[in-house]
Design an enzyme around this catalytic site. Sequence first.
Site, PDB file in Angstrom:
ATOM      1  N   PRO A 168       2.631  -6.000   0.135  1.00 49.26           N
ATOM      2  CA  PRO A 168       1.211  -5.880  -0.247  1.00 49.26           C
ATOM      3  C   PRO A 168       0.462  -7.197  -0.063  1.00 49.26           C
ATOM      4  O   PRO A 168      -0.764  -7.218  -0.090  1.00 49.26           O
ATOM      5  CB  PRO A 168       1.261  -5.464  -1.718  1.00 49.26           C
ATOM      6  CG  PRO A 168       2.644  -5.736  -2.197  1.00 49.26           C
ATOM      7  CD  PRO A 168       3.547  -5.754  -1.001  1.00 49.26           C
TER       8      PRO A 168
ATOM      9  N   GLU B 143      10.988  -6.112  -6.981  1.00 49.75           N
ATOM     10  CA  GLU B 143       9.967  -7.167  -6.914  1.00 49.75           C
ATOM     11  C   GLU B 143       9.767  -7.660  -5.481  1.00 49.75           C
ATOM     12  O   GLU B 143       8.927  -8.519  -5.236  1.00 49.75           O
ATOM     13  CB  GLU B 143      10.369  -8.365  -7.786  1.00 49.75           C
ATOM     14  CG  GLU B 143      10.297  -8.117  -9.281  1.00 49.75           C
ATOM     15  CD  GLU B 143       8.875  -7.868  -9.779  1.00 49.75           C
ATOM     16  OE1 GLU B 143       7.922  -8.261  -9.094  1.00 49.75           O
ATOM     17  OE2 GLU B 143       8.744  -7.254 -10.853  1.00 49.75           O
TER      18      GLU B 143
ATOM     19  N   ARG C  15       3.301   5.776  18.938  1.00 51.95           N
ATOM     20  CA  ARG C  15       2.235   6.558  19.598  1.00 51.95           C
ATOM     21  C   ARG C  15       1.730   5.869  20.851  1.00 51.95           C
ATOM     22  O   ARG C  15       1.182   6.492  21.741  1.00 51.95           O
ATOM     23  CB  ARG C  15       1.023   6.704  18.668  1.00 51.95           C
ATOM     24  CG  ARG C  15       1.195   7.652  17.537  1.00 51.95           C
ATOM     25  CD  ARG C  15      -0.050   7.627  16.678  1.00 51.95           C
ATOM     26  NE  ARG C  15      -1.214   8.161  17.387  1.00 51.95           N
ATOM     27  CZ  ARG C  15      -1.424   9.430  17.629  1.00 51.95           C
ATOM     28  NH1 ARG C  15      -0.555  10.316  17.216  1.00 51.95           N
ATOM     29  NH2 ARG C  15      -2.479   9.839  18.285  1.00 51.95           N
TER      30      ARG C  15
ATOM     31  N   ASP D  39      -8.307   8.579  20.075  1.00 50.00           N
ATOM     32  CA  ASP D  39      -8.115   8.383  18.643  1.00 50.00           C
ATOM     33  C   ASP D  39      -9.086   7.344  18.099  1.00 50.00           C
ATOM     34  O   ASP D  39      -9.570   6.491  18.835  1.00 50.00           O
ATOM     35  CB  ASP D  39      -6.693   7.861  18.369  1.00 50.00           C
ATOM     36  CG  ASP D  39      -5.694   8.991  18.269  1.00 50.00           C
ATOM     37  OD1 ASP D  39      -6.116  10.137  18.070  1.00 50.00           O
ATOM     38  OD2 ASP D  39      -4.487   8.712  18.385  1.00 50.00           O
TER      39      ASP D  39
HETATM   40  C1  LIG Z   1       6.966  -3.059  -5.839  1.00 48.30           C
HETATM   41  S1  LIG Z   1       6.749  -3.784  -4.252  1.00 48.30           S
HETATM   42  C2  LIG Z   1       6.780  -5.508  -4.630  1.00 48.30           C
HETATM   43  C3  LIG Z   1       5.454  -6.024  -4.946  1.00 48.30           C
HETATM   44  C4  LIG Z   1       5.409  -7.532  -5.154  1.00 48.30           C
HETATM   45  N1  LIG Z   1       6.020  -7.916  -6.374  1.00 48.30           N
HETATM   46  C5  LIG Z   1       3.952  -7.976  -5.122  1.00 48.30           C
HETATM   47  O1  LIG Z   1       3.238  -7.752  -6.099  1.00 48.30           O
HETATM   48  O2  LIG Z   1       3.504  -8.489  -4.067  1.00 48.30           O
HETATM   49  C6  LIG Z   1       8.293  -3.497  -3.452  1.00 48.30           C
HETATM   50  C7  LIG Z   1       8.250  -3.460  -1.945  1.00 48.30           C
HETATM   51  O3  LIG Z   1       7.452  -2.378  -1.493  1.00 48.30           O
HETATM   52  C8  LIG Z   1       6.820  -2.701  -0.264  1.00 48.30           C
HETATM   53  N2  LIG Z   1       5.361  -2.528  -0.459  1.00 48.30           N
HETATM   54  C9  LIG Z   1       4.757  -2.251  -1.624  1.00 48.30           C
HETATM   55  N3  LIG Z   1       3.432  -2.103  -1.460  1.00 48.30           N
HETATM   56  C10 LIG Z   1       3.175  -2.287  -0.160  1.00 48.30           C
HETATM   57  C11 LIG Z   1       1.990  -2.266   0.636  1.00 48.30           C
HETATM   58  N4  LIG Z   1       0.788  -2.037   0.123  1.00 48.30           N
HETATM   59  N5  LIG Z   1       2.104  -2.494   1.957  1.00 48.30           N
HETATM   60  C12 LIG Z   1       3.325  -2.766   2.509  1.00 48.30           C
HETATM   61  N6  LIG Z   1       4.460  -2.818   1.806  1.00 48.30           N
HETATM   62  C13 LIG Z   1       4.413  -2.568   0.483  1.00 48.30           C
HETATM   63  C14 LIG Z   1       7.235  -4.127   0.058  1.00 48.30           C
HETATM   64  O4  LIG Z   1       8.295  -4.087   1.004  1.00 48.30           O
HETATM   65  C15 LIG Z   1       7.697  -4.670  -1.270  1.00 48.30           C
HETATM   66  O5  LIG Z   1       8.648  -5.674  -1.141  1.00 48.30           O
END
Ligand SMILES: C[S@@+](CC[C@H](N)C(=O)[O-])C[C@H]1O[C@@H](n2cnc3c(N)ncnc32)[C@H](O)[C@@H]1O
Length: 417
Positions: A86, A113, A151, A166
Amino acid sequence: MKISVITAFPELMRSYAASSVLGRAVSSGKLEVRIIDVRDFSHGAYRQIDDYCYGAGGMMLMAEPLAEALESASGWGKPYVVYPSPQGTHLHQELVEDLSRKEHLTIVCGHYEGIDERFTQKYVDAEISLGDFVLTGGEMPAMAIIDAVSRLIPGVVGSASSVTEDSFYGGMLDTPHYTRPAEWRGEKVPEVLTGGDAKAIERWRRRRSVERTLERRPDVAARAGIIPWLSGGAYVVEVHYPVLGRDGEKASTAITGMDLHDIARACRAYGIKKYLLVTPIAQQREMAKRIAWHWTAGWGAEYNPDRKEAFSTLKIFASVQKALEWVREREKKEPFKIATTARRVGGAQHWLTLKRRILKDDESPLFFFGTGWGLHGEVMDMADAVMTPITGGRDGWNHLSVRSAVSITLDRFFGWR
Ligand SMILES: C[S@@+](CC[C@H](N)C(=O)[O-])C[C@H]1O[C@@H](n2cnc3c(N)ncnc32)[C@H](O)[C@@H]1O
């Protein structure tokens, strides 16, 4: 293309990779996907791949099993390592296009995490986010990345046009689509779509795409080359008279070979219908004609066919009025005339405002570029709008050559992303 996915949930990824369009791409060999179970690289009796975060927080993936999993993937060549997170750059179509050009993409799925920061620092090339929300794991983002990237591999999606039409691909959002029945619960399909006139359908689709983009995502239009979305042509006018002299007097300037070459080339590259050169001095017109003749019909044409194409955009006029008459005749409508200036002028409009206006009203844009000390008031008065100056640094020094100003302007309006 090869894609490796390092995950603690291999079954989830395997069933995804085997399904639908992606499954067919894999079985036909257009795409190779390898799912690597991070647990195969666990250590100790408990096959541990995760542990508590130091300090505060919950569990996270350990660096060593991930590093060993990554090393096991190196048989396919050096990977470009993506960590969905994220905190990463938002996924968008340009990024997808860049990723699709990698020979070997490796996606590392985090959980809990996330993953140990030292692994990220050492191995990850790009952190990519699906948006400003938090998912429990990286598998869904990995699927989204693989889907969007695959794609773009030729032959993965049935018809190439369904990809090129697209949203984002051609710079605008996609047009609305309808299928049978032609009337559903009292709602009819737009008449033009059932009429069988291919040209009218094409026009309709183009206009709906533009309207949707301007309504929903005007930011997207900023990055789009707009020529394919306009029904008419775009024009560049290089004005050598009337322009301003050093003391603000009405003056004429001499043409230069360098401007002719460079502006003609820019016009050809950006899809400009005609590059109109205006000088009332017969000798100057003769000289420009001779140069153009050399490259379009003389031995230059054979020597450099690209230059022939560039010079084919050039047309020479004795006055701005005559050039405008010619455009009106050709377009069967009044062009939308934009004056450019290096000075701050009251009422000038930002290029993006003008670009959206041209799109919205399906205008034929025509840009006046001045020489000498800039366009004379007579030409400024003919224009429908004045564009704010192109400026580089904060100190406002912007004495660009006319050919630089033309190229920058054309790229903003007509550059293909
Ligand atoms: C619960 S999340 C960890 C969030 C992290 N502690 C933070 O707040 O940045 C667990 C995993 O989900 C994936 N993930 C969660 N949200 C995402 C998003 N919006 N985009 C891409 N990957 C995401 C990532 O690989 C991440 O390591």
